[in-house]
Design an enzyme around this catalytic site. Sequence first.
Site, mmCIF file in Angstrom:
data_model
loop_
_atom_site.group_PDB
_atom_site.id
_atom_site.type_symbol
_atom_site.label_atom_id
_atom_site.label_comp_id
_atom_site.label_asym_id
_atom_site.label_seq_id
_atom_site.Cartn_x
_atom_site.Cartn_y
_atom_site.Cartn_z
ATOM 1 C CG ASP A 59 -2.198 -0.579 1.091
ATOM 2 O OD1 ASP A 59 -2.727 -0.518 -0.027
ATOM 3 O OD2 ASP A 59 -2.735 -1.107 2.083
HETATM 4 C C1 GLC Z 1 -0.666 2.679 5.840
HETATM 5 C C2 GLC Z 1 0.061 1.505 6.444
HETATM 6 C C3 GLC Z 1 -0.079 0.287 5.607
HETATM 7 C C4 GLC Z 1 -1.544 0.087 5.331
HETATM 8 C C5 GLC Z 1 -2.138 1.344 4.686
HETATM 9 C C6 GLC Z 1 -3.580 1.208 4.316
HETATM 10 O O1 GLC Z 1 -0.107 2.999 4.630
HETATM 11 O O2 GLC Z 1 1.426 1.773 6.585
HETATM 12 O O3 GLC Z 1 0.492 -0.813 6.262
HETATM 13 O O4 GLC Z 1 -1.675 -0.994 4.469
HETATM 14 O O5 GLC Z 1 -1.991 2.389 5.573
HETATM 15 O O6 GLC Z 1 -4.412 1.228 5.429
HETATM 16 C C1 GLC Z 2 -1.399 -3.722 5.527
HETATM 17 C C2 GLC Z 2 -2.652 -3.742 4.681
HETATM 18 C C3 GLC Z 2 -2.479 -4.646 3.494
HETATM 19 C C4 GLC Z 2 -1.218 -4.301 2.768
HETATM 20 C C5 GLC Z 2 -0.009 -4.316 3.680
HETATM 21 C C6 GLC Z 2 1.255 -3.873 3.002
HETATM 22 O O1 GLC Z 2 -1.229 -4.959 6.133
HETATM 23 O O2 GLC Z 2 -3.758 -4.161 5.430
HETATM 24 O O3 GLC Z 2 -3.582 -4.525 2.621
HETATM 25 O O4 GLC Z 2 -1.053 -5.237 1.744
HETATM 26 O O5 GLC Z 2 -0.241 -3.452 4.766
HETATM 27 O O6 GLC Z 2 1.219 -2.520 2.696
#
Ligand code: GLC
Ligand code: GLC
Length: 807
Positions: free
Chosen positions: A483
């Site tokens: 993400d």
């Molecule tokens: C933030 C977090 C990530 C998560 C994203 C979406 O970027 O660091 O881990 O997946 O939010 O909620």
């Molecule tokens: C968090 C989010 C997931 C994402 C991951 C890596 O765990 O929930 O959707 O893939 O971060 O960013």
Amino acid sequence: MKYGHFDDAAREYVITTPHTPYPWINYLGTQEFFSLVSHTGGGYAFYRDAKLRRLTRYRYNNTPVDDGGRIFTINDGGDVWSPSYRPYKTELDHFETRHGLGYTQITGTRNGLEASVLMFVPVDTNAEIHHVTLTNTTDAAKQVSLFSFVEFCLWNAEDDQTNYQRNLSIGEVQVDGSAIYHLTEYRERRNHYAAYGVNAPVAGFDTDRDTFLGLGNGFHEAAVPHAGVSGNSVASGWYPIGSHHLSVELAPGESKRYVFTLGYLENDPEDKWEAPGVANTAGARALLERFATSDAADAEFSRLQEYWDDLLGSYTVSSPDDRLDRSVNIWNQYQCMVTYNMSRSASYFETGMGRGMGFRDSSQDLLGFVHLVPERARERILDIAATQFPDGSAYHQYQPLTKRGNHALGSGFNDDPLWLILGVAAYIKETGDEAILDEMVPFDNDDTQADTLMEHLRRSFNHPLDKAGPHGLPLIGRADWNDCLNLNCFSTEPGESFQTTGNRTGGVAESIMIAAMFCAIGPEYAELARRRGDTAEAERADAAVAQMREVTAEHGWDGQWFLRAYDYFGDKVGSAQNAEGQIWIEPQGWAVMGGVGLDDGKAVAALDSVHERLNTDHGIVLLNPAYTEYHVELGEVTSYPPGYKENAGIFCHNNPWIIIGEALLGRSEQAWQYWKQIAPAYREEQSEVHRLEPYVYAQMIAGKDAVRHGEAKNSWLTGTASWNFVAVSQYLLGVRPGYDGLIVEPRIGADIGVYTVTRVIRGATYVITVTNSGGADAVVTVDGETIAGTVVPYAPAGSTVQVEVTV
Ligand code: GLC
Ligand code: GLC
């Protein structure tokens, strides 16, 4: 250093001191009523939705951390203490918290009085039970006071923390003997209320927090328990609570038990009132009547234990290593069920007010619970698929209550569609239910745009092909699995969301991870088409996968490992040419799973590079070297300090991709070693470094560039649970469902010599005994006959199949 120990026979983690490095929590509830409970009784309860139906109040960001919760107080001749230690912090002669499957028991002893509170949510019941046992272990009679306490939340947890001008005037309660009813907003649009009762006459009660605590006092200074006398206060606005006072006499050696019940109840709108201004509490009275005796509470507790016995019976291992056995048989599967129930909503790191259910998160969670609750997995798949758009893309999140896609976040995460194929494939392998592919499922939650689930999968498969960039690799969109790799975002505004601020449309930034995922997941789609007799479609899919493998090997290879992406300008991300972020974990594992570079040494070289550049004693970091500066063209990943989260933290979610990759390459010892680095039961001995619960995975462990290398954050609600279960159960222990049989391919370290996996699938039981030497070539016999290959054909329901495997 440890703060407790596993009790495998009881399937509990026993915490022997209140002074753990962080609150260590557990979850209660199996259907609709859920609670979080820490080892010192903190946490809260809610009905179905942690934001909209929050029963009891909890303060995140609090100090002291984890204040409030369910507080039982003893006043023993002026000596005031709690069996949970908190909030009074009166020293106990003995303290113990047992976190079990769906229950928590906290026991404290002081001055010859033992007080124990067993908390659980009975199966099919919208209530949390607090079964309290007081035992006088002295030779003299004791006369003590017992006070209960919960603080009600005004239902909507977000409103509760923001809207004081209204909320401080609306709190309402009703008291009837030993029953306290929380009725805020019941007079108007709420047809629900909460009840907190006890099965004994009370010496007094309180429902007004300021009376109970004394204005200006912390919980540890609570006025009523210190005085030993309740205020019999009836809340009017301000802060409604529920507290009972029991006056208890205990002969030498005597025990007495009390059942406290905290329930959630709904009434028909026409049936809300018993008399003008008197709420209809018949439902609550019936609930309290059900728990009028300790015997009734005991029976419900047994029923809960049977529920978990049934649930966890479909995959068990018996090996020489009890850390392996408890991980697989108890805690990893338990965590998978909790992630099924909670998604990412409520933990000590998720406030229960934020995120909806993620499309990719939910699809991956399926991998860990499909064998536990296949019917619910089916329902979940159809819900998820209904939030897909006609072009194959998907809402990134949806709301659990409405099951609608979340418009604010929208779509554009180009990995999302592929996860649906993976989840559906796992479901069909587990159940054989190929009929699910004919289910009509809406696009964009719109029934007029419904088509078969198979058609949804076709559009999922086509999406990365339709959205390909200059090298023929899939475009990344807002982000892929990571993400925080936001190649089209370019944010300079503090606080702006990296996920939703798309100020460049792109058309160039490509993801090698999505390409590799396509190579790994695409064959599942081809196989489903083939099984339906659609050979032409299967061949088209096979050809597209073969083509993507070539493109990935050609444009996704950096020399010693796979690239991560091409950015907005077409520049390489995750290349030896970069100053920082030279190698990333995600494409390495996925490329191996996708069969890229198996013949020409690329796959082996990539995983060797992972070992050399990314591995640490605490797990494999996400990338290296960590970014030390913010890069506007890379996005959120570079916003984190080095070593944390996606910026070179150890993301426990993606370590299994490497473990599976190593297993597929036949490097069993390496796969086994990697898993033990992050598996909680193996980290228990260094709990003072790890800091979070030693019985469940955390999303992240700080990486080697971090100030606090080895420290975990964000336990419980993470895709880590399902992926690690897949890695250990299907690849290390090597028993995984295929379409036509159980595939048996052990890839575990030689120290696990002989072990037995008992797997119940499609109604048959397979007892698989493995004699292991740490290699990768297996000879398999089924009921005494040696078979060619490693696929044990599915047997008729009801049968038991003996499988012997020699590695
Ligand atoms: C933030 C977090 C990530 C998560 C994203 C979406 O970027 O660091 O881990 O997946 O939010 O909620
Ligand atoms: C968090 C989010 C997931 C994402 C991951 C890596 O765990 O929930 O959707 O893939 O971060 O960013």
